[in-house]
Design a protein around this motif. Structure first.
Motif, mmCIF file in Angstrom:
data_model
loop_
_atom_site.group_PDB
_atom_site.id
_atom_site.type_symbol
_atom_site.label_atom_id
_atom_site.label_comp_id
_atom_site.label_asym_id
_atom_site.label_seq_id
_atom_site.Cartn_x
_atom_site.Cartn_y
_atom_site.Cartn_z
ATOM 1 N N HIS A 208 40.376 58.199 65.297
ATOM 2 C CA HIS A 208 39.587 59.017 66.228
ATOM 3 C C HIS A 208 38.089 58.883 65.928
ATOM 4 N N ARG A 209 37.741 58.956 64.640
ATOM 5 C CA ARG A 209 36.339 58.774 64.256
ATOM 6 C C ARG A 209 35.879 57.360 64.564
ATOM 7 N N ALA A 210 36.776 56.383 64.355
ATOM 8 C CA ALA A 210 36.430 54.988 64.632
ATOM 9 C C ALA A 210 36.145 54.786 66.115
ATOM 10 N N GLU A 211 36.963 55.399 66.950
ATOM 11 C CA GLU A 211 36.739 55.310 68.402
ATOM 12 C C GLU A 211 35.385 55.920 68.769
ATOM 13 N N ASP A 212 35.092 57.098 68.201
ATOM 14 C CA ASP A 212 33.798 57.743 68.459
ATOM 15 C C ASP A 212 32.643 56.859 68.003
ATOM 16 N N ALA A 213 32.766 56.273 66.807
ATOM 17 C CA ALA A 213 31.693 55.433 66.273
ATOM 18 C C ALA A 213 31.485 54.192 67.135
ATOM 19 N N ALA A 214 32.570 53.574 67.565
ATOM 20 C CA ALA A 214 32.457 52.379 68.413
ATOM 21 C C ALA A 214 31.798 52.730 69.742
ATOM 22 N N GLN A 215 32.185 53.859 70.311
ATOM 23 C CA GLN A 215 31.570 54.275 71.574
ATOM 24 C C GLN A 215 30.097 54.626 71.385
ATOM 25 N N ASP A 216 29.776 55.319 70.277
ATOM 26 C CA ASP A 216 28.374 55.632 69.985
ATOM 27 C C ASP A 216 27.555 54.350 69.849
ATOM 28 N N ALA A 217 28.137 53.347 69.186
ATOM 29 C CA ALA A 217 27.443 52.074 69.008
ATOM 30 C C ALA A 217 27.190 51.396 70.355
ATOM 31 N N LEU A 218 28.202 51.389 71.212
ATOM 32 C CA LEU A 218 28.030 50.755 72.518
ATOM 33 C C LEU A 218 27.028 51.512 73.387
ATOM 34 N N VAL A 219 26.967 52.822 73.250
ATOM 35 C CA VAL A 219 25.964 53.601 73.987
ATOM 36 C C VAL A 219 24.564 53.187 73.538
ATOM 37 N N LYS A 220 24.395 53.029 72.223
ATOM 38 C CA LYS A 220 23.087 52.621 71.708
ATOM 39 C C LYS A 220 22.739 51.215 72.186
ATOM 40 N N VAL A 221 23.705 50.304 72.169
ATOM 41 C CA VAL A 221 23.471 48.946 72.668
ATOM 42 C C VAL A 221 23.094 49.004 74.147
ATOM 43 N N TYR A 222 23.789 49.831 74.914
ATOM 44 C CA TYR A 222 23.509 49.955 76.354
ATOM 45 C C TYR A 222 22.078 50.452 76.593
ATOM 46 N N ARG A 223 21.689 51.474 75.831
ATOM 47 C CA ARG A 223 20.355 52.036 76.014
ATOM 48 C C ARG A 223 19.253 51.024 75.711
ATOM 49 N N HIS A 224 19.514 50.104 74.782
ATOM 50 C CA HIS A 224 18.507 49.123 74.384
ATOM 51 C C HIS A 224 18.789 47.730 74.944
ATOM 52 N N TRP A 225 19.709 47.624 75.885
ATOM 53 C CA TRP A 225 20.148 46.330 76.395
ATOM 54 C C TRP A 225 18.984 45.453 76.877
ATOM 55 N N ASN A 226 18.048 46.042 77.603
ATOM 56 C CA ASN A 226 16.927 45.261 78.146
ATOM 57 C C ASN A 226 15.964 44.794 77.060
ATOM 58 N N ARG A 227 15.944 45.488 75.921
ATOM 59 C CA ARG A 227 15.015 45.132 74.843
ATOM 60 C C ARG A 227 15.654 44.259 73.771
ATOM 61 N N ILE A 228 16.963 44.109 73.789
ATOM 62 C CA ILE A 228 17.653 43.322 72.760
ATOM 63 C C ILE A 228 17.491 41.843 73.070
ATOM 64 N N ASN A 229 17.122 41.087 72.046
ATOM 65 C CA ASN A 229 17.023 39.643 72.190
ATOM 66 C C ASN A 229 18.435 39.071 72.088
ATOM 67 N N ARG A 230 18.987 38.656 73.203
ATOM 68 C CA ARG A 230 20.384 38.210 73.238
ATOM 69 C C ARG A 230 20.583 36.825 72.653
ATOM 70 N N THR A 231 19.493 36.121 72.361
ATOM 71 C CA THR A 231 19.657 34.822 71.709
ATOM 72 C C THR A 231 19.955 35.003 70.225
ATOM 73 N N ASP A 232 19.521 36.125 69.654
ATOM 74 C CA ASP A 232 19.873 36.442 68.277
ATOM 75 C C ASP A 232 21.277 37.027 68.270
ATOM 76 N N SER A 233 21.670 37.563 67.170
ATOM 77 C CA SER A 233 23.034 38.053 67.025
ATOM 78 C C SER A 233 23.200 39.424 67.684
ATOM 79 N N LEU A 234 23.698 39.410 68.888
ATOM 80 C CA LEU A 234 23.968 40.657 69.607
ATOM 81 C C LEU A 234 25.096 41.417 68.924
ATOM 82 N N ILE A 235 26.111 40.680 68.456
ATOM 83 C CA ILE A 235 27.213 41.332 67.752
ATOM 84 C C ILE A 235 26.719 41.928 66.430
#
Length: 169
Positions: free
Chosen positions: A32-59
């Motif tokens: 349950h905590r793992a699911e929450d953490a993964a979702q929190d991480a994806l929310v953060k990635v989503y919020r910064h999607w336009n600023r993330i350099n996708r040529t570097d390691s997105l993962i």
């Protein structure tokens, strides 16, 4: 966000959610905590999607977010209790091959490591990231990753040896 970016993020999230969830589970031991953490991480990635350099390691950025989310969760007072602290035996019945038992022993042993050791061991040996990627994700030096991983693996050996000796007697 543009429709193209939205589609790219949706594809990225669909591909990486399972990997992020498993990494978080190995760090915290609770699905349950793992699911929450993964979702929190994806929310953060989503919020910064336009600023993330996708040529570097997105993962790599997503892993950094999930590690931070797990560590943040563990600092919250209501998250300090674990389900197995209730005194109830929640272990599943052993399987014929024993692979589930071995996996559970390793996951239980991971909880005997410090958070930084656990993060280094999980990222290096489960997520199969390089020393440099792990150092970047955790914000520490490569030498720090080496020493934390070495200490963590040593501690894991001790704990697993102790567990097998207890179960044999």
């Amino acid at each position: 966000m543009k429709a193209r970016d939205e589609a790219e993020f949706t594809e990225f999230a669909a591909i990486t959610i399972r990997r992020l969830r498993r990494t978080a589970y190995l760090m915290c031991g609770d699905w349950h905590r793992a699911e929450d953490a993964a979702q929190d991480a994806l929310v953060k990635v989503y919020r910064h999607w336009n600023r993330i350099n996708r040529t570097d390691s997105l993962i790599g950025y997503a892993h950094r977010c999930v590690v931070t989310a797990v560590l943040d969760q563990s600092r919250k007072p209501w998250r300090r209790e674990r389900l197995d602290d209730t005194g109830e035996d929640l272990r599943p019945l052993p399987d014929a091959v024993g692979s589930v038992d071995d996996r559970l022993l390793v996951i239980e042993a991971l909880h005997h490591l410090s958070p930084s050791q656990r993060a280094c061991v999980v990222l290096r040996h489960y997520a199969d990231l390089s020393l440099e990627q792990t150092a970047d994700i955790l914000g520490i030096s490569v030498g720090g990753v080496k020493s934390q991983t070495s200490r963590g693996l040593g501690r894991l050996r001790e704990v697993l040896l102790d567990q097998t000796e207890r179960s044999a007697s």
